[in-house]
Design an enzyme around this catalytic site. Sequence first.
Site, mmCIF file in Angstrom:
data_model
loop_
_atom_site.group_PDB
_atom_site.id
_atom_site.type_symbol
_atom_site.label_atom_id
_atom_site.label_comp_id
_atom_site.label_asym_id
_atom_site.label_seq_id
_atom_site.Cartn_x
_atom_site.Cartn_y
_atom_site.Cartn_z
ATOM 1 N N ARG A 123 0.829 -1.225 0.000
ATOM 2 C CA ARG A 123 0.000 0.000 0.000
ATOM 3 C C ARG A 123 0.857 1.266 0.000
ATOM 4 O O ARG A 123 0.519 2.264 0.641
ATOM 5 C CB ARG A 123 -0.944 0.041 1.212
ATOM 6 C CG ARG A 123 -2.033 -1.006 1.202
ATOM 7 C CD ARG A 123 -2.998 -0.784 0.031
ATOM 8 N NE ARG A 123 -4.182 -1.599 0.167
ATOM 9 C CZ ARG A 123 -4.299 -2.870 -0.253
ATOM 10 N NH1 ARG A 123 -3.284 -3.456 -0.861
ATOM 11 N NH2 ARG A 123 -5.420 -3.534 -0.082
ATOM 12 N N SER A 169 -10.942 -0.859 3.129
ATOM 13 C CA SER A 169 -10.176 -1.002 4.379
ATOM 14 C C SER A 169 -9.808 0.380 4.889
ATOM 15 O O SER A 169 -9.163 1.148 4.168
ATOM 16 C CB SER A 169 -8.884 -1.771 4.127
ATOM 17 O OG SER A 169 -9.154 -3.039 3.602
ATOM 18 N N GLU A 196 -5.231 3.576 6.247
ATOM 19 C CA GLU A 196 -4.878 3.339 4.856
ATOM 20 C C GLU A 196 -5.501 4.444 4.015
ATOM 21 O O GLU A 196 -4.935 4.900 3.029
ATOM 22 C CB GLU A 196 -5.446 1.973 4.438
ATOM 23 C CG GLU A 196 -4.798 1.394 3.221
ATOM 24 C CD GLU A 196 -5.804 1.047 2.158
ATOM 25 O OE1 GLU A 196 -5.731 1.656 1.075
ATOM 26 O OE2 GLU A 196 -6.637 0.163 2.396
HETATM 27 N N1 EPU Z 1 -10.736 -11.049 9.706
HETATM 28 C C1 EPU Z 1 -11.446 -11.197 10.871
HETATM 29 N N2 EPU Z 1 -12.475 -10.329 11.108
HETATM 30 C C2 EPU Z 1 -12.816 -9.365 10.232
HETATM 31 C C3 EPU Z 1 -12.065 -9.207 9.046
HETATM 32 C C4 EPU Z 1 -11.030 -10.071 8.817
HETATM 33 O O1 EPU Z 1 -11.179 -12.051 11.701
HETATM 34 O O2 EPU Z 1 -13.774 -8.635 10.516
HETATM 35 C C5 EPU Z 1 -9.655 -12.016 9.430
HETATM 36 C C6 EPU Z 1 -10.058 -12.958 8.291
HETATM 37 O O3 EPU Z 1 -10.775 -14.063 8.757
HETATM 38 C C7 EPU Z 1 -8.724 -13.350 7.709
HETATM 39 C C8 EPU Z 1 -7.887 -12.089 7.913
HETATM 40 O O4 EPU Z 1 -8.514 -11.333 8.934
HETATM 41 O O5 EPU Z 1 -8.133 -14.390 8.446
HETATM 42 C C9 EPU Z 1 -7.751 -11.265 6.627
HETATM 43 O O6 EPU Z 1 -9.047 -10.859 6.187
HETATM 44 P P1 EPU Z 1 -9.399 -10.627 4.639
HETATM 45 O O7 EPU Z 1 -8.948 -11.790 3.825
HETATM 46 O O8 EPU Z 1 -10.835 -10.246 4.564
HETATM 47 O O9 EPU Z 1 -8.487 -9.430 4.167
HETATM 48 P P2 EPU Z 1 -7.951 -8.117 4.905
HETATM 49 O O10 EPU Z 1 -6.533 -8.352 5.318
HETATM 50 O O11 EPU Z 1 -8.901 -7.702 5.957
HETATM 51 C C10 EPU Z 1 -6.927 -7.100 2.735
HETATM 52 C C11 EPU Z 1 -6.948 -5.787 2.009
HETATM 53 C C12 EPU Z 1 -8.241 -5.633 1.221
HETATM 54 C C13 EPU Z 1 -8.353 -6.784 0.238
HETATM 55 C C14 EPU Z 1 -8.302 -8.095 1.012
HETATM 56 C C15 EPU Z 1 -8.290 -9.287 0.090
HETATM 57 C C16 EPU Z 1 -5.621 -4.229 3.315
HETATM 58 C C17 EPU Z 1 -5.618 -3.040 4.221
HETATM 59 N N3 EPU Z 1 -6.820 -4.682 2.947
HETATM 60 O O12 EPU Z 1 -7.963 -7.062 3.703
HETATM 61 O O13 EPU Z 1 -8.162 -4.425 0.489
HETATM 62 O O14 EPU Z 1 -9.545 -6.708 -0.516
HETATM 63 O O15 EPU Z 1 -7.094 -8.160 1.805
HETATM 64 O O16 EPU Z 1 -7.051 -9.386 -0.523
HETATM 65 O O17 EPU Z 1 -4.554 -4.710 2.956
HETATM 66 C C18 EPU Z 1 -8.711 -2.104 0.578
HETATM 67 O O18 EPU Z 1 -7.505 -1.888 0.527
HETATM 68 O O19 EPU Z 1 -9.555 -1.177 0.645
HETATM 69 C C19 EPU Z 1 -9.169 -3.473 0.608
HETATM 70 C C20 EPU Z 1 -10.460 -3.793 0.726
#
Ligand code: EPU
Length: 344
Positions: free
Chosen positions: A161, A230, A326
């Site tokens: 990012r 995010s 972010e």
């Molecule tokens: N998780 C939870 N609770 C929640 C959300 C997530 O326990 O409420 C856990 C999930 O179960 C998983 C882990 O956290 O084990 C990661 O969650 P997820 O795969 O949903 O992805 P994220 O890390 O929360 C990132 C990006 C997203 C992108 C997704 C998919 C960042 C800041 N965010 O989210 O990007 O769509 O991965 O690759 O890196 C954005 O930048 O606006 C965005 C949506």
Amino acid sequence: MNTMQQEYDLSRHNSFAFPAICPAFYQPHSLSELEDILEHLTSPFYILGAGSNTLFTEATTTAILQPDFQGITVKDAGDSILISAQCGENWHTLVSFCVENNYYGIENLALIPGSVGAAPVQNIGAYGTELADVIDHVLWYEFASKTIKKLNRSACKFAYRDSIFKNQLAGKGLIVEVTIRLAKLWQANLTYRGLDELPSDATAKEVFNKVIAIRQAKLPDPEILPNAGSFFKNPVVDKQTFETLKVKYPNMPAYMQDNGKVKLAAGWLIEQSGLKGYSTGEVGVAETQALVLVNYASKNGQDIIHLAQYVQSQVLAKFDIFLQPEVRLLSSKGLIELTQPNQA
Ligand code: EPU
């Protein structure tokens, strides 16, 4: 369309749907219009894409420059295809264009809101792919020299990012065109949880559709429930911090990084702090993804700031980790930061 409007309401230009007013709104459609504008544009001003990653923190903003150059061109480069898109193109339109024309490699980045010009700034990424993986070069207009510079992938200094456009080059110019290079020999990237449900010979169209389905199930649609995706970055911590936390929270999701550090899931930290679905006044933490802050009905960006600070304080108290936004925070004077209390 007129390239300049005064006292312009930005409600339709931010996915949080806050009604901020900018003193002057400039929307050049070509290089010559941009150069005319730069003759009389004074600082501070902010370069806005589609407004899907910016929070207006006050009732007014700085002047806004929103480049709206359009066009996509394709060049065969032997074993790869070069696709150049102008900064004002919609990112998802570009992804759809590629999938429809059998150019594969960015289908994992389907449905990310925003413009092409903004994509390299924060090195958009999702479902195991980052823009940095496919970037060939970026054309960047430098205000001081009034020239276009070509930055290849390494010159863009991409990181999670992050890029040179957020750092050394911030405010010094703007991205006019982005060129990606997609290999003709393609293999689906199905590593991310959820995509691994697809068969290993899944087509790009199937990956594209699956990514859209996962996003629609988890991320609230900003057209229905205003948000900026995010709100915080996933924190990257050192191995020692990770090991200590892991003892206490054995189920904590974590992703090892090439540099020996460990990326944690901010959404998980927020959920474990008891804040998933939390709401206060007219804003809240999304019920389906704790990393997304949503605007139910507020007209004031400060409500999101206060909520963000509350989330930061709760996660800090429980895990001793300070979440960095972010989303970019724009006040009437320029970009601002949310710093950790008692830290310089
Ligand atoms: N998780 C939870 N609770 C929640 C959300 C997530 O326990 O409420 C856990 C999930 O179960 C998983 C882990 O956290 O084990 C990661 O969650 P997820 O795969 O949903 O992805 P994220 O890390 O929360 C990132 C990006 C997203 C992108 C997704 C998919 C960042 C800041 N965010 O989210 O990007 O769509 O991965 O690759 O890196 C954005 O930048 O606006 C965005 C949506």
